[in-house]
Design a protein around this motif. Structure first.
Motif, PDB file in Angstrom:
ATOM      1  N   VAL A   1       2.613 -13.750   6.024  1.00  0.00           N
ATOM      2  CA  VAL A   1       2.940 -13.018   7.243  1.00  0.00           C
ATOM      3  C   VAL A   1       3.575 -13.955   8.265  1.00  0.00           C
TER       4      VAL A   1
ATOM      5  N   TRP B   1      -2.579 -15.159   5.079  1.00  0.00           N
ATOM      6  CA  TRP B   1      -1.927 -15.335   6.377  1.00  0.00           C
ATOM      7  C   TRP B   1      -0.553 -15.996   6.302  1.00  0.00           C
TER       8      TRP B   1
ATOM      9  N   ALA C   1      -2.993  -5.742   5.688  1.00  0.00           N
ATOM     10  CA  ALA C   1      -3.210  -6.289   7.020  1.00  0.00           C
ATOM     11  C   ALA C   1      -4.694  -6.274   7.364  1.00  0.00           C
TER      12      ALA C   1
ATOM     13  N   GLU D   1       6.480  -5.171   5.864  1.00  0.00           N
ATOM     14  CA  GLU D   1       6.238  -6.432   5.166  1.00  0.00           C
ATOM     15  C   GLU D   1       4.901  -6.399   4.435  1.00  0.00           C
ATOM     16  N   VAL D   2       3.897  -5.787   5.058  1.00  0.00           N
ATOM     17  CA  VAL D   2       2.587  -5.625   4.429  1.00  0.00           C
ATOM     18  C   VAL D   2       2.120  -4.196   4.662  1.00  0.00           C
TER      19      VAL D   2
ATOM     20  N   LEU E   1       0.258  -9.228  12.512  1.00  0.00           N
ATOM     21  CA  LEU E   1      -0.123  -8.298  11.445  1.00  0.00           C
ATOM     22  C   LEU E   1       0.357  -6.890  11.763  1.00  0.00           C
TER      23      LEU E   1
ATOM     24  N   ALA F   1       4.068  -6.708  11.299  1.00  0.00           N
ATOM     25  CA  ALA F   1       4.413  -6.786   9.878  1.00  0.00           C
ATOM     26  C   ALA F   1       4.188  -5.448   9.189  1.00  0.00           C
TER      27      ALA F   1
ATOM     28  N   TRP G   1       7.130 -14.512   7.260  1.00  0.00           N
ATOM     29  CA  TRP G   1       7.934 -13.350   7.656  1.00  0.00           C
ATOM     30  C   TRP G   1       8.236 -13.382   9.149  1.00  0.00           C
TER      31      TRP G   1
END
Length: 263
Positions: free
Chosen positions: A146, A143, A219, A213-214, A205, A208, A149
């Motif tokens: 994220v 976590w 996620a 980002e993920v 999430l 992101a 970010w």
């Protein structure tokens, strides 16, 4: 608001948000036979259509399904082509999402964006366990990156809390997230974001994933840190496992569609 986001397809087998109950209803309701032979993609003035024996696919609301890019139309085309003797909407998550976007979300995309913003105001990632240390460590691992970010992306911090006691988030941070969401008025995009938010319990999430980002897989793992810890302690229930698998199918459908939409 919630009526906009329920499954809009008929028959009523798709009306239950629980995928296991939905599947059970489908077992009781005869599925329509596959009535077409050929599935193709055709060009339209404003994008691409999916054609069944030359006729355009329509939503349950009778609107012709038009996708902005060929890649999106190809995903829908593949779902129709994969149907065998019967047409099973449960195995067509992108088609269902597109129908919802066209028949529902397009009527009021801002209302859907505001629902995502409400998730951000009490985001999953902001509520931490106070023990045991293994679970605390797993939450930090999946976590914190994220959250870092999000703080860079929105220019503001998020307050964390232990347990389930509500923690107020800084107004400037939530306002920045709201500004970001208001720029995403395209029904397909906001539908994908809302579905991923609902499935993970985290707007951060979902955003992101959109930002790259993920990955969707990362996620999904992050969203289930608490559940996976419980499984490691007590084992997994078979029905819960099937429900999670069905929800992952919807999550992947949303991320796959989102990935090909124009920015």
């Amino acid at each position: 608001m919630r009526e906009i986001l329920t499954d809009l397809e008929t028959p009523s087998a798709l009306s239950d948000p629980d995928p296991v109950k939905r599947a059970q209803k489908q077992m009781q309701t005869p599925l329509p036979k596959r009535f077409y032979k050929n599935v193709e993609i055709g060009e339209a003035d404003d994008g691409f259509k999916v054609l069944l024996d030359g006729k355009p696919v329509r939503t349950p609301g009778k609107t012709v399904v038009t996708l902005p890019v060929r890649e999106a139309a190809e995903i829908v085309r593949a779902e129709y082509d994969a149907q065998e003797r019967e047409v099973d909407p449960a195995t067509m998550p992108v088609t269902r999402l597109v129908n919802t976007a066209i028949d529902g979300v397009a009527q009021d995309p801002q209302a859907v964006a505001e629902d995502i913003l409400r998730f951000a105001s009490s985001d999953l990632l902001c509520y931490r366990a106070d023990g045991p240390e293994t679970l605390v460590g797993n939450q930090r691992e999946h976590w914190d990156g994220v959250l870092d970010w999000a703080e860079r992306r929105f220019g503001g911090s998020f307050n964390l809390a232990e347990g389930i006691m509500h923690v107020e988030q800084p107004r400037t941070t939530i306002a920045a997230v709201g500004t970001y969401l208001r720029e995403r008025t395209e029904p397909l995009r906001i539908s994908c974001l809302h579905l991923m938010t609902s499935l993970t319990g985290s707007a951060l999430l979902a955003l992101a994933v959109e930002d790259g980002e993920v990955s969707a897989e990362e996620a999904w793992t992050a969203a289930h840190v608490d559940e996976d810890w419980n499984i490691s302690q007590w084992g997994e229930d078979g029905e819960a496992a099937q429900r999670r698998a069905n929800r992952w199918r919807d999550m992947k459908a949303a991320s796959d569609l989102l990935a090909v939409l124009p920015r």
